[in-house]
Design an enzyme around this catalytic site. Sequence first.
Site, PDB file in Angstrom:
ATOM      1  N   GLY A  26       0.645  -1.062   0.151  1.00 33.69           N
ATOM      2  CA  GLY A  26       0.057  -0.054  -0.202  1.00 33.69           C
ATOM      3  C   GLY A  26       0.889   1.338  -0.113  1.00 33.69           C
ATOM      4  O   GLY A  26       0.299   2.326  -0.226  1.00 33.69           O
ATOM      5  N   CYS A  55     -27.687  -8.993 -16.184  1.00 37.36           N
ATOM      6  CA  CYS A  55     -27.240  -8.781 -17.671  1.00 37.36           C
ATOM      7  C   CYS A  55     -28.079  -9.132 -18.781  1.00 37.36           C
ATOM      8  O   CYS A  55     -28.557 -10.278 -18.725  1.00 37.36           O
ATOM      9  CB  CYS A  55     -25.880  -9.482 -17.501  1.00 37.36           C
ATOM     10  SG  CYS A  55     -25.288  -9.230 -19.550  1.00 37.36           S
ATOM     11  N   CYS A 108     -26.262 -12.055 -20.870  1.00 35.73           N
ATOM     12  CA  CYS A 108     -25.947 -13.368 -20.649  1.00 35.73           C
ATOM     13  C   CYS A 108     -26.723 -13.645 -18.960  1.00 35.73           C
ATOM     14  O   CYS A 108     -26.362 -14.759 -18.473  1.00 35.73           O
ATOM     15  CB  CYS A 108     -24.626 -13.597 -20.245  1.00 35.73           C
ATOM     16  SG  CYS A 108     -23.710 -12.844 -18.807  1.00 35.73           S
ATOM     17  N   CYS A 111     -22.966  -6.715 -18.987  1.00 41.43           N
ATOM     18  CA  CYS A 111     -21.652  -7.159 -18.043  1.00 41.43           C
ATOM     19  C   CYS A 111     -20.658  -6.218 -18.535  1.00 41.43           C
ATOM     20  O   CYS A 111     -20.548  -5.951 -19.717  1.00 41.43           O
ATOM     21  CB  CYS A 111     -21.159  -8.352 -18.422  1.00 41.43           C
ATOM     22  SG  CYS A 111     -22.123  -9.813 -17.667  1.00 41.43           S
ATOM     23  N   CYS A 142     -18.948 -12.227 -19.981  1.00 43.10           N
ATOM     24  CA  CYS A 142     -20.197 -12.183 -20.544  1.00 43.10           C
ATOM     25  C   CYS A 142     -20.229 -13.264 -21.781  1.00 43.10           C
ATOM     26  O   CYS A 142     -21.050 -13.954 -22.057  1.00 43.10           O
ATOM     27  CB  CYS A 142     -20.651 -10.941 -21.142  1.00 43.10           C
ATOM     28  SG  CYS A 142     -22.270 -10.574 -21.353  1.00 43.10           S
TER      29      CYS A 142
END
Lengths: 235, 258, 293
Positions: free
Chosen positions: C32, C241, C244, C266, C272
């Site tokens: 980080g 979605c 899909c 998606c 997808c």
Amino acid sequence: MPTPLVVSDVAKSFTMHLRDGIKLPVVSGVSFSIKAGECTVLGGPSGAGKSSILKMLYGNYAVDEGQIIVTHEDGLIDLAHASPRTVLAIRRQTIGYVSQFLRTVPRVSALDVVAEPLVERGEERETARGKARTLLAQLNLPEKLWMLPPATFSGGEQQRVNIARGFITEHPILLLDEPTASLDATNRDVVIELIAAKKTAGVALLGIFHDHDVREAVADRIIDVTAFAPGKLAA
Amino acid sequence: MTEEPLLRVSALSKFYGSRVGCDNVSFDLWPGEVLAVVGESGSGKTTLLNCLSTRLLPSSGTASYRMRDGQFRELYRMSEAERRFLMRTDWGFVHQNPADGLRMTVSAGANVGERLMAVGDRHYGKIRATAVDWLSRVEIEQDRIDDEPRAFSGGMRQRLQIARNLVTGPRLVFMDEPTGGLDVSVQARLLDLLRGLVTDLGLAAIVVTHDLAVARLLSQRMMVMKDGRVVESGLTDRVLDDPRAPYTQLLVSSILQV
Amino acid sequence: MTDIATYNFAYLDEQTKRMIRRAILKGIAIPGYQVPFASREMPMPYGWGTGGVQVTASIIGPDDVLKVIDQGADDTTNAVSIRAFFKKVANVAVTTDTASATIIQTRHRIPEHPLTAGQVLVYQVPIPEPLRFLEPRETETRKMHALEEYGLMHVKLYEDIAKHGRIATTYAYPVKVEGRYVMDPSPTPKFDNPKMHRSPALQLFGAGREKRIYAVPPFTDVVSLDFEDHPFEVQTFDQPCALCAAENVYLDEVILDDHGGHMFVCSDTDHCEKRREEGHRGHLAPEMMEPAQ
């Protein structure tokens, strides 16, 4: 009778640096003591240094020479050489002071001005306000003024607020600098009663009173300040 | 009454090259005590304040602070992390210009809440409630809580800055000309507010001001500075009513009477 | 290999790659923490992924398989160009399949398909400093990181709740890494934040213009900042979605016409497509539309 305050050989002068450092002696050889349950009065003409003595005893003026021994919290302290912190503690617990004029603070009500010394000593605000109400009523200050800041009050009204503020606490020593100067006869009598009550309570009072009648009524003893005039050896 | 001082300052000096910032300043500050440092601009009072608040490191001398655990710590030997932690928890610093002490682009509520979040408060509702409480204590209307200080008047900003500093219950607050640049009526309100807060919270404070009336109203003790040196110190009313040093006499005699 | 003879492998010279690898290693060692590095001029403008490209170029080897996505899509200009760039300068295999990629360079998304140990996710980062919008001074923000003074980060979230009644930050949502450094996860939707937490993949972040690299090693704690009474939440979508029928994935809104027609699909194109190959159909999938015609 205990003597809570002993002044010995105190001298005071002002050095005016802005005027080529001329030295204005005020008093010298000031020696006296005051007793519990008595009202001692400083006498003498204006300019003799009565107010200056009172102010030295309150730590408001510096002391050039000598000692001011105060009985404070079961000990003896020389106020003339005490640290600011000690002087503040003495003012909080031992020496009360009623000045000639009230120094007002913006926006603080008369009631709170009076209650403040008690709050500083750790009293609950409401209890302190209760006592303040009693005193202000006793001094005949109209109730409609209590919640107002005293800045716009008349001289007599301000003085009564000032007296109430000085008398509200149970300081064993109380200094009074002309507390009755701008009061009418009725209120003067109230102040005389208040002083009598303090004496009964065992308070040692030291005051300046120009009003002859008041002086007669309260004084147990008069100290002539002219004896402390500089250049003159104290008798 | 506490038996030990909160802050002990000994022979503190700060030089800028050959110029003197402040020279050989020593004093003790006790809990609940307000000390006024007065003098004209350039007298070293702000340098002293910055050294004491560790925003500036002195050239020589020491200052030790009694931490909450009762132990004295030498300020200039603490790590920066410790000093900064002290500054945002146990200390406050009120700047003359509120913009220096506030975040002007976040809301009043967040300005007050920042210190709480910095010490780990993670409950929005409680932070907000504390902010509301503090805004009312400094006499800012509750419905201004989500406004940015940019939209506030000078007096309000200064009061907000005070709330932001006091929210963590500090024991020592530094103030640099807290009433400078404000209208007289606004000044009076602020002084009264400060006076009340200092008494109610038992704060110790070091107030730098060139205004003797401010010193009289807020402080019990006073130090008069000239050319970096303390020329006179003592009880505030003693210094003002019976000034001894030539410079103090000049200062006192220069006050305008209303 | 004649194609790449005019460039060093993966475009950057070896000294530069070494320098960047050192920054990456330091970043991994201090999860980080933003490591400054001597960012190079790349043959693309800032904001197009110069940081990510330099990181990828420094870690890629001849055997790697590279996938590049932009907002989840493999087929947008940025993704296509960067893929083509590495094909040309490193002659590596490229793919759109998340599972078979060894290095995935991304702009603003984490793939829906769970990442596995051994994979490296390289983020393109525009502004690495999460404290920047509240504190403009770099000297001060660096000090705040060093001393772990992160109250300010919550000030931002406080402001969100005060203004909107909830934490309205939806992307670049600040996280705390391994209980120490507060980090900007790059402008990914906060939907992806939980995927960073204890991910088996190595996550590297490159900011080219700001000259910072930081990292989250595998299996590292990544916790989104929040309040006790306003806990962190990811976005939810009230419909699957349109192509899909996937649920619990991040959806993009696609405008269909100029009459307000739109659909949610998606954002991860690879995910997808895979689902449609498996036979999943959303209500606007072409196969579903045909019988109606």
